[in-house]
Write a protein that holds these residues in place. Structure first.
Motif, PDB file in Angstrom:
ATOM      1  N   PHE A   1       6.269  49.595 -46.868  1.00  0.00           N
ATOM      2  CA  PHE A   1       6.791  50.399 -48.013  1.00  0.00           C
ATOM      3  C   PHE A   1       6.307  51.738 -48.087  1.00  0.00           C
ATOM      4  N   VAL A   2       4.875  51.848 -48.006  1.00  0.00           N
ATOM      5  CA  VAL A   2       3.967  53.021 -48.209  1.00  0.00           C
ATOM      6  C   VAL A   2       4.459  54.124 -46.750  1.00  0.00           C
ATOM      7  N   GLU A   3       4.468  53.273 -45.591  1.00  0.00           N
ATOM      8  CA  GLU A   3       5.146  54.175 -44.383  1.00  0.00           C
ATOM      9  C   GLU A   3       6.464  54.543 -44.819  1.00  0.00           C
ATOM     10  N   GLY A   4       7.437  53.783 -45.274  1.00  0.00           N
ATOM     11  CA  GLY A   4       8.649  54.197 -45.534  1.00  0.00           C
ATOM     12  C   GLY A   4       8.770  55.112 -46.555  1.00  0.00           C
ATOM     13  N   PHE A   5       7.795  55.209 -47.418  1.00  0.00           N
ATOM     14  CA  PHE A   5       7.986  56.218 -48.641  1.00  0.00           C
ATOM     15  C   PHE A   5       7.379  57.556 -47.886  1.00  0.00           C
ATOM     16  N   HIS A   6       6.415  57.441 -46.898  1.00  0.00           N
ATOM     17  CA  HIS A   6       6.120  58.522 -46.426  1.00  0.00           C
ATOM     18  C   HIS A   6       7.236  59.425 -45.764  1.00  0.00           C
ATOM     19  N   MET A   7       7.935  58.537 -44.779  1.00  0.00           N
ATOM     20  CA  MET A   7       8.986  59.021 -44.023  1.00  0.00           C
ATOM     21  C   MET A   7      10.116  59.483 -44.749  1.00  0.00           C
ATOM     22  N   GLY A   8      10.214  58.693 -45.930  1.00  0.00           N
ATOM     23  CA  GLY A   8      11.542  59.198 -47.027  1.00  0.00           C
ATOM     24  C   GLY A   8      11.277  60.786 -47.318  1.00  0.00           C
ATOM     25  N   TYR A   9       9.902  60.895 -47.661  1.00  0.00           N
ATOM     26  CA  TYR A   9       9.484  61.993 -48.287  1.00  0.00           C
ATOM     27  C   TYR A   9       9.695  63.307 -47.431  1.00  0.00           C
ATOM     28  N   GLY A  10       9.330  62.959 -46.056  1.00  0.00           N
ATOM     29  CA  GLY A  10       9.396  63.929 -44.869  1.00  0.00           C
ATOM     30  C   GLY A  10      10.822  64.376 -44.702  1.00  0.00           C
TER      31      GLY A  10
END
Lengths: 220, 67
Positions: free
Chosen positions: A27-36
């Motif tokens: 989820f954290v990785e996905g959040f970072h990717m989504g933010y990018g």
């Protein structure tokens, strides 16, 4: 019984670590990717479409040296088997058809269903382990809870399969890669199906054992 | 069930209470109650032996078969 309680504790700890690694970290990785991606969209005035966890199969057997080993500078071959693809297009230039909108809605609902089902199974699983630690093993409520987990895994498997199928379908409609095929071959989530069936089978054994225990309790 | 438990009859004949019998045969009153009310699925020989010894009777005095 001491051994049983130690195993329950170990299982609970392992399960929580696995959930943290597979779910929270993802989820954290996905959040970072989504933010990018969102930042990229805003900076360049673009819109994007995401296709996650796609299985890729190479179109040919030829090996391409498409990466570099930074340690020694030697070229190497990166062969992805699973990838997430993001497409970008100018704002208001891509009009979605009714079918695409419908599939997107179904896909979103399935995603939500998977999330709810997963957390429900998680809560029931923790309840079972805690009741095991209180030595409540051969109880009707335990059998019911294990049954819920087994069925939960089957439902999760079914929803994941449909969701993955829809994602692959939408990706194949929007994208065609030069060297890889977006494959339908691994859309069925066998892990969840097998896990669900094993849990249901073990639960039936527990149900039989509980029946024997009830009878044993009536032997004076 | 065609096996009838006449434990209450024998206890009445010997004027013995359930608690007294449970202490003497070393079986909990709850389990003796299950036996007395006919809810028991089976009885161990050791329990039967202890009951017969305390109540000074034969197994046939406690258990009866009825068609």
């Amino acid at each position: 019984m001491k051994r049983f309680k130690i195993l329950c504790t170990l299982l609970l700890v392992s399960f929580l670590v696995a959930v943290f690694q597979d779910t929270v970290m993802s989820f954290v990785e996905g959040f970072h990717m989504g933010y990018g991606i969102a930042s990229f969209e805003i900076d360049n005035d673009l819109e994007s479409e995401h296709f996650t966890s796609l299985k890729l199969t190479p179109k040919t057997d030829a090996i391409a040296l498409n990466e570099d080993n930074v340690k020694d500078g030697a070229p190497l071959s990166l062969i992805p088997s699973e990838a997430s693809l993001v497409t970008f297009h100018m704002k208001d230039t891509h009009e979605k058809t009714t079918g695409e909108v419908l599939i997107s809605i179904i896909s979103g609902l399935l995603n939500l269903g998977i999330l709810i089902c997963f957390f429900y199974v998680l809560v029931v699983f923790i309840k079972i382990i805690l009741s095991f630690r209180r030595s409540e093993v051969f109880e009707e409520v335990t059998i019911k809870r294990i049954n819920i987990i087994g069925i939960g895994f089957l439902v999760l498997g079914a929803m994941s399969t449909v969701w993955q199928g829809l994602t692959v379908y939408m990706a194949r409609q929007a994208i065609e890669l030069a060297d890889y095929t977006i494959s339908y071959s691994k859309i069925i989530d066998w892990d969840d199906f097998v896990m669900g069936l094993v849990i249901l089978l073990m639960n039936e054994i527990l149900r039989i054992a509980t029946g024997y225990k009830k009878e044993q309790d009536l032997i004076i | 069930m065609s096996i009838i438990v006449n434990l209450d009859v024998m206890m009445a004949k010997r004027k013995m209470s359930l608690n007294e019998l449970s202490e003497k045969v070393d079986v909990t009153p709850a389990n003796l109650s299950i036996l007395k009310t006919g809810k028991a699925k089976a009885i161990r020989f050791s329990t039967l032996e202890a009951i017969c010894e305390v109540l000074e009777c034969q197994p046939g005095d406690i258990l009866e078969f009825e068609k």
